[in-house]
Design an enzyme around this catalytic site. Structure first.
Site, PDB file in Angstrom:
ATOM      1  N   HIS A  93      37.594  46.067  40.228  1.00 30.31           N
ATOM      2  CA  HIS A  93      36.171  46.430  40.170  1.00 30.31           C
ATOM      3  C   HIS A  93      35.777  47.318  41.342  1.00 30.31           C
ATOM      4  CE1 HIS A  93      34.592  43.363  43.116  1.00 30.31           C
ATOM      5  NE2 HIS A  93      35.554  42.597  42.655  1.00 30.31           N
ATOM      6  N   ASP A  95      32.568  47.816  42.444  1.00 26.42           N
ATOM      7  CA  ASP A  95      31.403  47.401  43.226  1.00 26.42           C
ATOM      8  C   ASP A  95      31.789  46.432  44.332  1.00 26.42           C
ATOM      9  OD1 ASP A  95      31.912  45.391  41.175  1.00 26.42           O
ATOM     10  OD2 ASP A  95      30.010  44.462  41.732  1.00 26.42           O
ATOM     11  N   ASP A 155      37.303  43.727  48.777  1.00 30.01           N
ATOM     12  CA  ASP A 155      36.915  43.124  47.505  1.00 30.01           C
ATOM     13  C   ASP A 155      35.998  44.100  46.812  1.00 30.01           C
ATOM     14  OD1 ASP A 155      36.119  41.577  45.413  1.00 30.01           O
ATOM     15  OD2 ASP A 155      35.027  40.117  46.604  1.00 30.01           O
ATOM     16  N   GLU A 189      30.919  43.596  38.910  1.00 30.94           N
ATOM     17  CA  GLU A 189      31.632  42.321  38.847  1.00 30.94           C
ATOM     18  C   GLU A 189      30.935  41.293  39.717  1.00 30.94           C
ATOM     19  OE1 GLU A 189      34.546  39.158  39.940  1.00 30.94           O
ATOM     20  OE2 GLU A 189      33.436  40.488  41.240  1.00 30.94           O
ATOM     21  N   GLU A 190      30.446  41.734  40.870  1.00 28.59           N
ATOM     22  CA  GLU A 190      29.872  40.799  41.851  1.00 28.59           C
ATOM     23  C   GLU A 190      28.559  40.191  41.379  1.00 28.59           C
ATOM     24  OE1 GLU A 190      31.480  39.696  44.209  1.00 28.59           O
ATOM     25  OE2 GLU A 190      32.934  41.182  44.886  1.00 28.59           O
TER      26      GLU A 190
HETATM   27 ZN   LIG Z   1      36.173  40.804  43.673  1.00 22.93          ZN
END
Ligand SMILES: [Zn+2]
Length: 425
Positions: A93, A95, A155, A189-190
């Protein structure tokens, strides 16, 4: 080979991987819970377009970004059994979390980490091994951090950079066997939206892997099963000077509900491993109206239902004492545990294990105390376990990544392609 790398392949991938990672983390792709747009923020489109350009340069001629911000591209199969091999997806992802500052990320590379505390130049941020035992495992590695006042964005830009590096390596080395690979970069995603708008049919893969884990060797085929519960209490607002016998304070009632819930157990801070919890994470309250948002988590559907039932009984008991207040408790499912959807396709996890071992890494099979894009994707018919990325301390200004671990993840993806290239088992 430098001792800290898992293989000569990982060492070979590292310089290009670092370059990509440092480029991607500088784009502000923070997602937003308060946006009505798709994707939730324009920065995600900016990184998506950059990735499309780079994929096109690599020769993935169908690389494109759709209106929703999802990037998809195909790397065709290669090798003697390529025709028989199923289509395999690689997903990360773009974001980053809305829970820490993310604008103006200025990454720093700390070569050959000496094992001591790392003081970052801004925000008084210190990465201390005493508080982060994971740092002890990476002495001698090259670490990447933010400058201290933002998150880093490993992340999941570590995952994005690892997929891109593995693809670039496979393109440059056509003698390496591979199945048809579908690349998917997701948005939001977050904020729990990544798997919802993902076009599983258009992606057309038999299975996929997200690169969105953390610690070296992680291979996750279990996530929480998750629900959200919103408690709304309506009280009676009266001028406090004339409130005698009349006011019903919704804020006070909400506080009584919170006080009546378990605090020594069933909370995020008192549970670990496979234990679930009831977590009030937002309270918005006045005497007239109070709203409390809970997330409820477990690994078993049955236990999740039990936690929701406990929440409901607690609310009922507390609010029964004040019949003049009215209330509602709205519960809805968020994402399911992916385990049940992966059980029928054991080769998906088995090949990932084989790829990890081929890279010299012992698989670490820990259930995720959270969700990933793969939770929903697996439920929607695309079995998608999660692999490590080498990023740590996510969603905080202390976030860091090990270049050696990131390189190990990229090398694992190259080996995973080899594992699938032999056709179905
Ligand atoms: Zn993640």
């Amino acid at each position: 080979m430098a001792a800290s790398y898992t293989s000569p392949l990982a060492e070979q991938l590292a310089p290009g991987l670092l370059e990509r990672f440092l480029r991607y983390v500088r784009v502000d792709t923070q997602s937003s819970r308060d946006s009505g747009t798709q994707p939730s923020t324009p920065g995600q489109l900016e990184l998506g377009r950059l990735l499309v350009e780079e994929l096109l340069e690599l020769g993935l001629s169908d690389a494109a970004i759709d209106d929703g911000g999802y990037v998809m591209a195909t790397l065709p199969a290669n090798g003697p059994d390529a025709e028989r091999a199923p289509v395999v997806g690689l997903i990360a992802h773009v974001d980053v979390s809305p829970d820490a500052p993310a604008a103006g990320v200025e990454p720093l590379v700390h070569r050959d980490y000496d094992g001591g505390p790392i003081a970052l130049p801004r925000g008084g941020t210190v990465l201390a091994p005493a508080a982060m035992p994971e740092l002890r495992a990476v002495v001698g590695h090259d670490l990447v951090t933010s400058s201290g006042d933002t998150l880093l964005g490993a992340d999941d830009k570590a995952g994005v950079a690892e997929v891109m590096s593995a693809v670039a390596h496979l393109v440059a080395n056509p003698e390496l066997p591979r199945p048809t690979l579908r690349i998917g970069f997701t948005v939001d995603e977050e904020i729990g939206q990544g798997g919802i708008h993902f076009d599983v049919e258009r992606f057309g893969a038999r299975c996929a892997y997200t690169l969105d884990g953390s610690e070296l060797g992680e291979l996750q085929d279990e996530t929480f099963t998750a629900a959200e519960a919103v408690l709304t209490i309506d009280g009676i607002e009266v001028h406090p000077g004339f409130a005698t016998g009349k006011m019903v304070n919704a804020a006070r009632l909400a506080a009584q509900v919170l006080a009546a819930l378990p605090s020594e157990t069933l909370t995020p801070e008192t549970t670990s491993g496979r234990e679930g919890f009831i977590h009030p994470h937002e309270v918005d309250a006045t005497p007239a109206r109070a709203q409390v948002t809970f997330i409820v988590r477990d690994f078993e559907d049955e236990l999740l239902e039990r936690h929701v039932a406990l929440l409901r009984t607690t609310v009922e008991e507390v609010l029964a004492r004040e019949p003049r207040a009215s209330w509602s408790l709205d519960v809805h499912a968020q994402y399911p545990n992916m385990r049940d959807h992966l059980r029928d396709v054991p080769e998906v996890v088995a090949r990932a294990e084989a790829a990890l071992r081929a890279e010299g890494i012992e698989p670490v099979r820990t259930p995720i105390r959270g969700g990933t894009d793969g939770s929903l994707l697996s439920a929607r018919g695309l079995p998608t376990p999660n692999l490590f990325t080498g990023g740590h301390e996510y969603h905080s200004v202390r976030e860091w990544a090990s270049l050696q671990e990131m390189a190990a993840a990229a090398a694992t993806v190259v080996r995973l392609a080899g594992e699938w290239a032999g056709g179905p088992r």
